[in-house]
Design a protein around this motif. Structure first.
Motif, PDB file in Angstrom:
ATOM      1  N   PHE A 218       1.726   5.020   1.636  1.00 44.46           N
ATOM      2  CA  PHE A 218       1.663   5.631   2.963  1.00 44.46           C
ATOM      3  C   PHE A 218       2.525   6.885   2.976  1.00 44.46           C
ATOM      4  O   PHE A 218       3.407   7.052   2.130  1.00 44.46           O
TER       5      PHE A 218
ATOM      6  N   PHE B   2       0.838  -1.202   0.000  1.00 47.59           N
ATOM      7  CA  PHE B   2       0.000   0.000   0.000  1.00 47.59           C
ATOM      8  C   PHE B   2       0.874   1.253   0.000  1.00 47.59           C
ATOM      9  O   PHE B   2       2.069   1.191   0.252  1.00 47.59           O
TER      10      PHE B   2
ATOM     11  N   LYS C 122       6.611   7.157   2.316  1.00 50.35           N
ATOM     12  CA  LYS C 122       7.024   6.022   1.491  1.00 50.35           C
ATOM     13  C   LYS C 122       8.338   6.301   0.760  1.00 50.35           C
ATOM     14  O   LYS C 122       9.160   5.403   0.602  1.00 50.35           O
TER      15      LYS C 122
ATOM     16  N   SER D 134      -0.840   1.890   7.272  1.00 49.92           N
ATOM     17  CA  SER D 134      -1.047   2.069   5.843  1.00 49.92           C
ATOM     18  C   SER D 134      -1.419   3.471   5.396  1.00 49.92           C
ATOM     19  O   SER D 134      -0.991   3.902   4.343  1.00 49.92           O
ATOM     20  N   LYS D 135      -2.199   4.192   6.111  1.00 54.25           N
ATOM     21  CA  LYS D 135      -2.637   5.514   5.647  1.00 54.25           C
ATOM     22  C   LYS D 135      -1.725   6.634   6.131  1.00 54.25           C
ATOM     23  O   LYS D 135      -1.366   7.527   5.380  1.00 54.25           O
TER      24      LYS D 135
ATOM     25  N   SER E 101      -4.207  -5.932   7.329  1.00 59.03           N
ATOM     26  CA  SER E 101      -4.148  -5.207   6.062  1.00 59.03           C
ATOM     27  C   SER E 101      -3.776  -3.736   6.260  1.00 59.03           C
ATOM     28  O   SER E 101      -3.488  -3.040   5.302  1.00 59.03           O
ATOM     29  N   LYS E 102      -3.748  -3.279   7.492  1.00 59.26           N
ATOM     30  CA  LYS E 102      -3.428  -1.886   7.779  1.00 59.26           C
ATOM     31  C   LYS E 102      -1.963  -1.656   8.110  1.00 59.26           C
ATOM     32  O   LYS E 102      -1.538  -0.517   8.226  1.00 59.26           O
ATOM     33  N   TYR E 103      -1.175  -2.712   8.305  1.00 60.94           N
ATOM     34  CA  TYR E 103       0.185  -2.563   8.791  1.00 60.94           C
ATOM     35  C   TYR E 103       1.180  -3.374   7.985  1.00 60.94           C
ATOM     36  O   TYR E 103       0.915  -4.520   7.635  1.00 60.94           O
ATOM     37  N   LEU E 104       2.340  -2.775   7.724  1.00 66.61           N
ATOM     38  CA  LEU E 104       3.437  -3.456   7.046  1.00 66.61           C
ATOM     39  C   LEU E 104       4.570  -3.658   8.042  1.00 66.61           C
ATOM     40  O   LEU E 104       5.199  -2.687   8.477  1.00 66.61           O
TER      41      LEU E 104
END
Length: 159
Positions: free
Chosen positions: A33, A31, A36, A124-125, A106-109
């Motif tokens: 962010f 995603f 990035k 993510s955002k 799905s919100k975190y890498l």
């Protein structure tokens, strides 16, 4: 050589020199962010790092921390972008499988861990770096406003 990422001149780390190009890194990130570009720049310079003598981070560098909250965190390593078992992609897939809660995973890498295997992740955002304990993955702790801020405040010694 001064690093844009690790500003403590005493910080010791073992790096894997990167041969990655921006396209390789972008393919590994699920995603977009905030911050990035800094994350990509880091991985064009280093394809993962290990802090063999330990490294430390204090959350109060950015946030007000109550007595009953974590402040001192140890930092063990940043994962590689590769096909190895310690790669960002493998850790992300494992993270999703372990949580079984897509609204969280799905919100975190995950990009790094501490000496106990707890994860440092990027939200993510916002691009905020968070700390997620493997024993209680729903307990998510804000660590730093960005990946670059996190890197800049890692230090060799405890204060």
């Amino acid at each position: 050589m001064k690093s844009k990422f690790f500003t403590d001149p005493n910080l010791t780390f073992n790096e894997t020199k990167s041969t990655l190009v921006e396209e390789d890194i972008v393919e590994s990130i699920p995603f977009d962010f905030e911050g990035k570009k800094d994350f990509i720049l880091f991985y064009t310079q280093y394809n993962g790092v290990v802090f063999p003598f330990g490294a430390f981070f204090y959350r109060d560098s950015f946030y007000e921390v109550r007595r009953d909250e974590y402040n001192l965190l140890d930092v063990g390593a940043f994962f590689e972008i590769s096909n190895s078992e310690n790669s960002i992609l493998k850790m992300w897939e494992s993270f999703k499988a372990d949580l079984r809660a897509k609204d969280i995973s799905s919100k975190y890498l995950p990009f790094g861990n501490d000496s106990s295997g707890n994860l440092f992740c990027i939200e993510s955002k916002t691009g905020v770096v968070v700390y997620i304990q493997h024993e209680n993955p729903k307990n998510i702790t804000n660590v730093a406003p960005s990946f670059l801020d996190f890197c800049n405040k890692i230090q060799e010694e405890m204060r």
